[in-house]
Design a protein around this motif. Structure first.
Motif, PDB file in Angstrom:
ATOM      1  N   ARG A  66      35.320  27.198  39.975  1.00 43.13           N
ATOM      2  CA  ARG A  66      34.779  28.670  40.290  1.00 43.13           C
ATOM      3  C   ARG A  66      34.581  29.008  38.679  1.00 43.13           C
ATOM      4  NH1 ARG A  66      38.014  30.571  45.477  1.00 43.13           N
ATOM      5  NH2 ARG A  66      37.706  28.884  46.883  1.00 43.13           N
ATOM      6  N   GLN A  67      34.045  29.963  39.424  1.00 43.09           N
ATOM      7  CA  GLN A  67      33.960  31.749  37.805  1.00 43.09           C
ATOM      8  C   GLN A  67      35.476  32.144  37.851  1.00 43.09           C
ATOM      9  OE1 GLN A  67      31.491  31.448  35.174  1.00 43.09           O
ATOM     10  NE2 GLN A  67      32.934  32.979  34.471  1.00 43.09           N
ATOM     11  N   LEU A  68      35.819  31.846  36.453  1.00 43.16           N
ATOM     12  CA  LEU A  68      37.383  33.119  35.873  1.00 43.16           C
ATOM     13  C   LEU A  68      36.855  34.015  35.423  1.00 43.16           C
ATOM     14  CD1 LEU A  68      39.429  29.753  35.446  1.00 43.16           C
ATOM     15  CD2 LEU A  68      38.819  30.601  37.838  1.00 43.16           C
ATOM     16  N   ALA A  69      37.824  35.116  35.683  1.00 43.56           N
ATOM     17  CA  ALA A  69      37.701  36.349  35.752  1.00 43.56           C
ATOM     18  C   ALA A  69      39.296  37.065  34.549  1.00 43.56           C
ATOM     19  CB  ALA A  69      36.885  37.736  36.121  1.00 43.56           C
ATOM     20  N   LEU A  70      39.099  38.175  34.960  1.00 44.67           N
ATOM     21  CA  LEU A  70      40.236  38.811  33.574  1.00 44.67           C
ATOM     22  C   LEU A  70      40.820  40.103  34.237  1.00 44.67           C
ATOM     23  CD1 LEU A  70      39.643  37.953  29.765  1.00 44.67           C
ATOM     24  CD2 LEU A  70      41.251  37.167  30.795  1.00 44.67           C
ATOM     25  N   LEU A  71      41.721  40.418  35.296  1.00 46.46           N
ATOM     26  CA  LEU A  71      41.734  41.411  36.132  1.00 46.46           C
ATOM     27  C   LEU A  71      42.681  42.226  34.868  1.00 46.46           C
ATOM     28  CD1 LEU A  71      40.689  43.240  38.580  1.00 46.46           C
ATOM     29  CD2 LEU A  71      43.586  42.128  39.313  1.00 46.46           C
ATOM     30  N   ARG A  72      42.406  43.075  34.112  1.00 48.07           N
ATOM     31  CA  ARG A  72      42.276  43.793  32.568  1.00 48.07           C
ATOM     32  C   ARG A  72      43.739  44.769  33.068  1.00 48.07           C
ATOM     33  NH1 ARG A  72      38.334  46.312  28.772  1.00 48.07           N
ATOM     34  NH2 ARG A  72      37.474  47.983  31.149  1.00 48.07           N
ATOM     35  N   ASP A  73      44.399  44.935  32.366  1.00 50.20           N
ATOM     36  CA  ASP A  73      45.391  45.500  32.857  1.00 50.20           C
ATOM     37  C   ASP A  73      45.851  47.019  32.844  1.00 50.20           C
ATOM     38  OD1 ASP A  73      47.595  43.486  32.996  1.00 50.20           O
ATOM     39  OD2 ASP A  73      47.994  43.083  31.244  1.00 50.20           O
ATOM     40  N   ALA A  74      44.946  47.797  31.386  1.00 52.35           N
ATOM     41  CA  ALA A  74      44.729  48.798  31.560  1.00 52.35           C
ATOM     42  C   ALA A  74      44.130  49.128  32.522  1.00 52.35           C
ATOM     43  CB  ALA A  74      43.725  48.902  29.756  1.00 52.35           C
ATOM     44  N   ASP A  75      43.295  48.774  33.370  1.00 52.85           N
ATOM     45  CA  ASP A  75      42.263  49.601  34.651  1.00 52.85           C
ATOM     46  C   ASP A  75      41.646  48.909  35.268  1.00 52.85           C
ATOM     47  OD1 ASP A  75      40.690  47.996  32.668  1.00 52.85           O
ATOM     48  OD2 ASP A  75      39.166  49.890  32.652  1.00 52.85           O
ATOM     49  N   GLN A  76      42.519  47.510  35.318  1.00 58.56           N
ATOM     50  CA  GLN A  76      42.026  47.081  37.132  1.00 58.56           C
ATOM     51  C   GLN A  76      40.767  46.900  37.167  1.00 58.56           C
ATOM     52  OE1 GLN A  76      45.357  45.124  39.068  1.00 58.56           O
ATOM     53  NE2 GLN A  76      45.456  45.703  36.216  1.00 58.56           N
ATOM     54  N   ALA A  77      39.768  46.609  35.489  1.00 53.45           N
ATOM     55  CA  ALA A  77      38.701  46.863  35.633  1.00 53.45           C
ATOM     56  C   ALA A  77      38.405  44.871  35.768  1.00 53.45           C
ATOM     57  CB  ALA A  77      38.126  47.033  34.448  1.00 53.45           C
ATOM     58  N   LEU A  78      37.398  43.967  36.597  1.00 54.48           N
ATOM     59  CA  LEU A  78      37.114  42.841  36.818  1.00 54.48           C
ATOM     60  C   LEU A  78      35.908  42.185  35.538  1.00 54.48           C
ATOM     61  CD1 LEU A  78      38.005  40.247  37.748  1.00 54.48           C
ATOM     62  CD2 LEU A  78      36.413  40.672  39.269  1.00 54.48           C
ATOM     63  N   VAL A  79      36.720  41.549  34.570  1.00 53.40           N
ATOM     64  CA  VAL A  79      35.886  41.239  33.213  1.00 53.40           C
ATOM     65  C   VAL A  79      35.983  40.063  33.341  1.00 53.40           C
ATOM     66  CG1 VAL A  79      36.160  41.328  30.405  1.00 53.40           C
ATOM     67  CG2 VAL A  79      37.035  43.176  31.970  1.00 53.40           C
ATOM     68  N   LEU A  80      34.171  39.443  33.567  1.00 50.45           N
ATOM     69  CA  LEU A  80      33.714  38.591  33.407  1.00 50.45           C
ATOM     70  C   LEU A  80      33.418  38.073  31.585  1.00 50.45           C
ATOM     71  CD1 LEU A  80      30.584  39.076  35.937  1.00 50.45           C
ATOM     72  CD2 LEU A  80      33.502  38.017  36.023  1.00 50.45           C
ATOM     73  N   PRO A  81      34.498  36.892  31.490  1.00 48.61           N
ATOM     74  CA  PRO A  81      34.338  35.794  30.600  1.00 48.61           C
ATOM     75  C   PRO A  81      33.281  34.869  30.371  1.00 48.61           C
ATOM     76  CG  PRO A  81      35.812  35.553  31.173  1.00 48.61           C
ATOM     77  CD  PRO A  81      35.824  36.776  32.379  1.00 48.61           C
ATOM     78  N   LEU A  82      31.833  35.118  30.352  1.00 52.32           N
ATOM     79  CA  LEU A  82      31.190  34.453  30.767  1.00 52.32           C
ATOM     80  C   LEU A  82      30.802  33.284  29.192  1.00 52.32           C
ATOM     81  CD1 LEU A  82      28.205  36.944  32.775  1.00 52.32           C
ATOM     82  CD2 LEU A  82      29.936  35.173  33.444  1.00 52.32           C
TER      83      LEU A  82
END
Length: 193
Positions: A66-82
Motif C-alpha cells: 500500500r501507499q504510505l503517507a505522513l500525517l503531519r503533526d503541525a496541521d494534521q495534513a496528509l502529506v504524500l511522500p511519492l
C-alpha cells in the motif's frame, strides 16, 4: 464509496490551509532544482493511506503493498511522500514501512506549483523515529527491489525496464496502456518508414 468520492475526500484532506506553512527551518535537504520545490522538515506519523481514507487498517500498513503517507503533526495534513532520495524516481514506501504507525521526523522537499497542481508531493530524503539521534537516508527502493527480483536485478539496464511487473503490464495493455491494438496503430503511424 466510489473512486470519485475517495478522490474528492483525498483532495480535501490534502488541500488544508497548513500546506501554506513554512517547514524549511532546520532542513538539510538537498535541492534538486525541481519546479516549485521547498525544503521541508517536520514531524509526523507514518500511516497507511487506505487506512486513513477508508478505515481498512491492517496492523502492518499493508506489508509493503500500500501507499504510505505522513500525517503531519503541525496541521494534521496528509502529506504524500511519492519519491525517496534516490535519483531513480522511485517511491518511498520501502523507506517508510519500517516506521509504520510510528512518530517520525522527516526532511526533504515539497514539490509542485500551486498554480498548476492542487497539492504538493513530498520527496523524503532523511527519516528518523522521533527522539532518535541518527537520520536514515531514504534510499531503500533499489535494494528492496533487487531482493524481490534478483534475476531481473542481475540484468543490465534501469530497474523499470527489467521489472517483471512492468513487462507483464506492457504485454497485457501495451506501452501506452490503451491496449495492444492501439499500440500497434500508434507505432505504425509514428514510426513507419
Amino acid at each position: 464509496m466510489t473512486r470519485f468520492a475517495y478522490a474528492a475526500l483525498f483532495a480535501a484532506v490534502l488541500a488544508t490551509p497548513g500546506l501554506a506553512q513554512d517547514f524549511a527551518e532546520g532542513s538539510n535537504a538537498n535541492s534538486w532544482g525541481l519546479f516549485g520545490e521547498e525544503k521541508a522538515r517536520f514531524t509526523a506519523q507514518v500511516v497507511d493511506v487506505i487506512c486513513e481514507l477508508s478505515g481498512d487498517c491492517p496492523a502492518d500498513c499493508g506489508g509493503g503493498d500500500r501507499q504510505l503517507a505522513l500525517l503531519r503533526d503541525a496541521d494534521q495534513a496528509l502529506v504524500l511522500p511519492l519519491k525517496n532520495g534516490q535519483p531513480v524516481f522511485s517511491g518511498a514506501a520501502a523507506d517508510l514501512l519500517p516506521y509504520c504507525n510510528k512518530a517520525v521526523e522527516v526532511d526533504g522537499l515539497l514539490v509542485g506549483d500551486p498554480d498548476d497542481t492542487p497539492v504538493k508531493f513530498y520527496q523524503v530524503q532523511l527519516i528518523r523515529e522521533t527522539g532518535a539521534e541518527e537520520w536514515a537516508k531514504a534510499n531503500l527502493f533499489t535494494r528492496a527491489w533487487a531482493e524481490e527480483f534478483p534475476d531481473a536485478a542481475a540484468e543490465k539496464g534501469p530497474w523499470f525496464r527489467k521489472d517483471p511487473r512492468v513487462s507483464a503490464l506492457i504485454g497485457e495493455r501495451g506501452y501506452l496502456g490503451l491496449g495492444l491494438e492501439v499500440d500497434e496503430a500508434f507505432i505504425e503511424d509514428w514510426f513507419a518508414e
